[in-house]
Design an enzyme around this catalytic site. Structure first.
Site, PDB file in Angstrom:
ATOM      1  N   GLN A  68      70.889  49.091   3.458  1.00 46.71           N
ATOM      2  CA  GLN A  68      69.784  49.925   3.009  1.00 46.71           C
ATOM      3  C   GLN A  68      70.230  51.108   2.163  1.00 46.71           C
ATOM      4  O   GLN A  68      69.405  51.723   1.478  1.00 46.71           O
ATOM      5  CB  GLN A  68      68.982  50.412   4.220  1.00 46.71           C
ATOM      6  CG  GLN A  68      68.331  49.252   4.954  1.00 46.71           C
ATOM      7  CD  GLN A  68      67.485  49.700   6.128  1.00 46.71           C
ATOM      8  OE1 GLN A  68      67.947  49.744   7.247  1.00 46.71           O
ATOM      9  NE2 GLN A  68      66.239  50.059   5.861  1.00 46.71           N
ATOM     10  N   ARG A 126      74.673  57.211  13.272  1.00 46.63           N
ATOM     11  CA  ARG A 126      74.597  55.779  13.510  1.00 46.63           C
ATOM     12  C   ARG A 126      74.634  55.074  12.159  1.00 46.63           C
ATOM     13  O   ARG A 126      73.712  55.218  11.353  1.00 46.63           O
ATOM     14  CB  ARG A 126      73.310  55.427  14.263  1.00 46.63           C
ATOM     15  CG  ARG A 126      73.211  53.949  14.507  1.00 46.63           C
ATOM     16  CD  ARG A 126      71.928  53.497  15.205  1.00 46.63           C
ATOM     17  NE  ARG A 126      71.885  52.049  15.069  1.00 46.63           N
ATOM     18  CZ  ARG A 126      70.801  51.330  14.867  1.00 46.63           C
ATOM     19  NH1 ARG A 126      69.628  51.912  14.811  1.00 46.63           N
ATOM     20  NH2 ARG A 126      70.888  50.022  14.715  1.00 46.63           N
ATOM     21  N   HIS A 173      73.443  44.517  11.011  1.00 42.42           N
ATOM     22  CA  HIS A 173      72.135  45.092  10.699  1.00 42.42           C
ATOM     23  C   HIS A 173      71.444  44.176   9.673  1.00 42.42           C
ATOM     24  O   HIS A 173      71.168  44.582   8.543  1.00 42.42           O
ATOM     25  CB  HIS A 173      72.284  46.523  10.183  1.00 42.42           C
ATOM     26  CG  HIS A 173      71.071  47.373  10.426  1.00 42.42           C
ATOM     27  ND1 HIS A 173      71.036  48.417  11.324  1.00 42.42           N
ATOM     28  CD2 HIS A 173      69.831  47.302   9.900  1.00 42.42           C
ATOM     29  CE1 HIS A 173      69.842  48.968  11.316  1.00 42.42           C
ATOM     30  NE2 HIS A 173      69.078  48.301  10.464  1.00 42.42           N
ATOM     31  N   GLU A 219      67.839  45.039  16.147  1.00 43.57           N
ATOM     32  CA  GLU A 219      66.480  44.490  16.087  1.00 43.57           C
ATOM     33  C   GLU A 219      66.431  42.968  15.961  1.00 43.57           C
ATOM     34  O   GLU A 219      65.965  42.436  14.939  1.00 43.57           O
ATOM     35  CB  GLU A 219      65.695  45.145  14.933  1.00 43.57           C
ATOM     36  CG  GLU A 219      65.483  46.631  15.135  1.00 43.57           C
ATOM     37  CD  GLU A 219      64.495  47.248  14.139  1.00 43.57           C
ATOM     38  OE1 GLU A 219      64.056  46.540  13.214  1.00 43.57           O
ATOM     39  OE2 GLU A 219      64.150  48.429  14.300  1.00 43.57           O
ATOM     40  N   ASN A 359      64.353  51.198  19.424  1.00 43.59           N
ATOM     41  CA  ASN A 359      63.871  51.674  18.130  1.00 43.59           C
ATOM     42  C   ASN A 359      62.358  51.744  18.248  1.00 43.59           C
ATOM     43  O   ASN A 359      61.700  50.708  18.432  1.00 43.59           O
ATOM     44  CB  ASN A 359      64.231  50.696  17.002  1.00 43.59           C
ATOM     45  CG  ASN A 359      65.714  50.709  16.679  1.00 43.59           C
ATOM     46  OD1 ASN A 359      66.480  51.478  17.260  1.00 43.59           O
ATOM     47  ND2 ASN A 359      66.125  49.846  15.762  1.00 43.59           N
ATOM     48  N   TYR A 361      58.706  53.383  16.636  1.00 41.11           N
ATOM     49  CA  TYR A 361      58.019  54.073  15.547  1.00 41.11           C
ATOM     50  C   TYR A 361      56.526  54.296  15.819  1.00 41.11           C
ATOM     51  O   TYR A 361      55.973  55.301  15.426  1.00 41.11           O
ATOM     52  CB  TYR A 361      58.157  53.276  14.233  1.00 41.11           C
ATOM     53  CG  TYR A 361      59.568  53.279  13.681  1.00 41.11           C
ATOM     54  CD1 TYR A 361      60.011  54.318  12.866  1.00 41.11           C
ATOM     55  CD2 TYR A 361      60.458  52.261  13.992  1.00 41.11           C
ATOM     56  CE1 TYR A 361      61.301  54.337  12.372  1.00 41.11           C
ATOM     57  CE2 TYR A 361      61.761  52.272  13.495  1.00 41.11           C
ATOM     58  CZ  TYR A 361      62.175  53.311  12.684  1.00 41.11           C
ATOM     59  OH  TYR A 361      63.460  53.332  12.193  1.00 41.11           O
ATOM     60  N   GLU A 428      66.447  54.582  16.889  1.00 33.02           N
ATOM     61  CA  GLU A 428      65.694  54.858  15.664  1.00 33.02           C
ATOM     62  C   GLU A 428      64.348  55.468  16.034  1.00 33.02           C
ATOM     63  O   GLU A 428      63.710  55.039  16.988  1.00 33.02           O
ATOM     64  CB  GLU A 428      65.406  53.577  14.848  1.00 33.02           C
ATOM     65  CG  GLU A 428      66.616  52.973  14.199  1.00 33.02           C
ATOM     66  CD  GLU A 428      66.295  51.726  13.375  1.00 33.02           C
ATOM     67  OE1 GLU A 428      65.140  51.584  12.914  1.00 33.02           O
ATOM     68  OE2 GLU A 428      67.204  50.891  13.197  1.00 33.02           O
TER      69      GLU A 428
END
Ligand code: NAG
Ligand code: NAG
Ligand code: NAG
Length: 524
Positions: A68, A126, A173, A219, A359, A361, A428
């Protein structure tokens, strides 16, 4: 202008005129003023902000991942990954038809990035290692190791140590070397788990002295359901209700094999910790009826439990086994679409955790629903809920980003009640928007309210939360969300030759929180 916005406005004005030195304390006259506004900020919202200090045990950090931010997709001997291939050959799948070829160019600008992270007061960073930088084709052999890739991460880790920032390192990842997809079908093959384990051993060997916090897979739900079930993510395999579960089994085997290798060959010497990072939204029942409550629990079991349960208890959650078996029978199949674990595999996977991760959100709503026709099959029909968004809650960038900080407290409690009283790291948490604005009071509010929920979980519910990794310190390539989805505390100008990083208001806020370890004017 409502009161909250007004306070934020003054706050941002103050911050804009404040310098950003690379030092621990921001207390000066301006710092004091900022803190006062900070206090006002904490009163300016209906919800009470927790007024306890962060306990010493809670480590603050930031997170991101190689594909990313690094860019340099074919530089330094790196091999092609499934995300390189996916974005370049199927541009229609990426919202702005962008690719990770350059991203934030952190491969070249990493030093600047580490200083940004240091300036934010982070104790942890991280990051992820790109498998294809270490082993360009994925496979391990002594000759296959790419010295340039090894050197890149060695240098970066050495610099982190100098800056006194603790690394937390993800091995996978989502960036599978393309060759393993071509040769084996990627995560549809158990061979990929063996090959991953050899890559993991190599990383433990190379970086084990510097890295004490390891993450095997990030994930798996996204890797498997989006990658091999629905097909929205790389490698874009569409096998709903089948590929996702085969993948789930294989990533669990990959994780477990890496964990056992660490146990046997490295733990005594390096004294580190290993975990898998699992993500889920929280699911809140649409009503208190037993059907809706069961639907919400079922959703969390399909999302988190699918991976958590085997790691903590050695097998799939019972409700997942029951549902997939029932649907499979309805479809006229002899066997469940959910693969079984052999007794040896159960033993291998059972107990492969040194800490719990999440993680988180957003929070979604779940209602019970009737059975969908057996002519269709998918993970979602197996899960069998109506998933919806509570219109009363504010939204972040993409459609399903529904903000409810209490959901974080609830998921932490769910983890403790389901898996036992283990150390938990929030690996996250953060807010994306599509605006890219520099003045981001909405992000400040998001961070503050979620950290307050963390403190509630620590002090009221006795959850052993030991880490909070904010995603992210800067904007990045958000996969199919492209570069338009902004999730950083630093803005990145993708059009500038240097990918200029510009500090957002939230970066200053986060630094203040990391340094003061308190969300209100005066903590107790
Ligand atoms: C979910 O259930 C609640 C409570 O019965 C109801 O008010 C709501 O409209 C339902 N939502 C959907 C999307 O079915
Ligand atoms: C997993 O390990 C625990 C603790 O040793 C044990 O109680 C449990 O039965 C194991 N699970 C399976 C499926 O073997
Ligand atoms: C880009 O970075 C290089 C090296 O740090 C620097 O010399 C140059 O002036 C920068 N260019 C711009 C446009 O900022």
């Amino acid at each position: 202008m409502e009161y909250f916005s007004f306070i934020i406005y003054i706050y941002i004005y103050m911050m804009k005129t404040e310098s950003f030195p690379n030092q621990k304390s921001i207390m000066g006259s301006r710092g004091v003023l900022l803190l006062c506004l900070h206090g006002l900020l904490s009163l300016s919202h209906g919800q009470a902000i927790n007024n306890h200090y962060f306990p010493e045990s809670l480590k603050m950090g930031v997170a991101n991942a190689a594909p990313q931010i690094e860019g340099a997709w074919n530089e330094g001997g790196k091999g092609e990954t499934i995300w390189d291939r996916f974005a370049m050959t199927r541009p229609e799948m990426i919202i702005d038809r962008s690719t990770p070829e350059v991203a934030c160019d952190s491969y070249h600008l990493w030093r600047e990035d580490l200083h940004i992270i240091k300036g934010m007061g982070a104790q942890f960073y991280r990051l992820s290692i790109a498998w294809a930088r270490i082993l360009p084709n994925g496979y391990f052999s002594k000759d296959a190791v790419n010295p340039e890739g090894v050197k890149y991460y060695k240098t970066l880790l050495r610099e982190l140590k100098k800056l006194n920032i603790e690394p937390m390192v993800t091995l996978y990842h989502w960036d599978l070397p393309q060759k393993l997809q071509d040769d084996l079908g990627g995560w549809l093959s158990p061979k990929t788990a063996d090959i991953f384990a050899e890559y993991a051993r190599l990383c433990f060997e190379l970086f084990g002295d510097e890295v004490k916090w390891w993450i095997t897979i990030n994930e798996p739900k996204q890797v498997c359901e989006a990658g091999y079930g629905g097909g929205a993510f790389a490698p874009g395999i569409v096998q709903p209700g089948v590929g996702n579960y085969i993948c789930a089994k294989n990533v669990l085997l990959a994780h477990a094999k890496a964990y056992r290798i660490y146990d046997k060959e490295f733990r005594e010497k390096n004294q580190g910790k290993v975990a898998m990072v699992i993500d889920t939204p929280w699911f809140e029942p649409g009503s208190q009826s037993s059907e809706d409550v069961a639907a919400a629990e079922r959703a969390v079991q399909f999302m988190y439990g699918l991976y958590g349960h085997p790691i903590y208890f050695g097998d799939w959650p019972q409700i997942v086994k029951d549902r997939v078996a029932l649907r499979s029978r309805g479809e006229g199949l002899k066997h469940s679409r959910l693969p079984e674990f052999t007794p040896e595999e159960k033993k291998l996977i059972n107990g492969t955790h040194d800490y719990l991760t999440i993680n988180y959100y957003a929070t979604h709503m779940a209602n019970a629903t009737g059975e969908s026709p057996y002519t269709q099959r998918s993970f979602f029909d197996d899960m069998n809920i109506i998933e919806w968004i509570n219109p009363a809650w504010p939204k972040g960038g993409p459609g399903w980003f529904s903000i409810w900080p209490t959901g974080l407290r609830k998921v932490l409690n769910w983890m403790k009640n389901t898996y036992g009283d283990h150390e938990i790291v929030i690996t996250e948490n953060g807010l994306s928007d599509n605006t890219g604005v520099i003045e981001d009071p909405h992000r400040i509010k998001y961070i503050r309210d979620h950290l307050s929920a963390c403190l509630d979980a620590i002090y009221e519910d006795k959850v052993r939360l030991v880490g909070y990794m904010a995603w992210s310190f800067m904007d990045d390539w958000e996969w199919t969300g492209g570069y338009g989805s902004r999730i950083g505390m630093y803005h990145v100008d993708y059009n500038s030759p240097n990918k200029t990083r510009t500090r957002r208001a939230s970066a200053l806020y986060y630094r203040m929180v990391c340094n003061n370890r308190c969300l209100v004017d005066k903590c107790v």
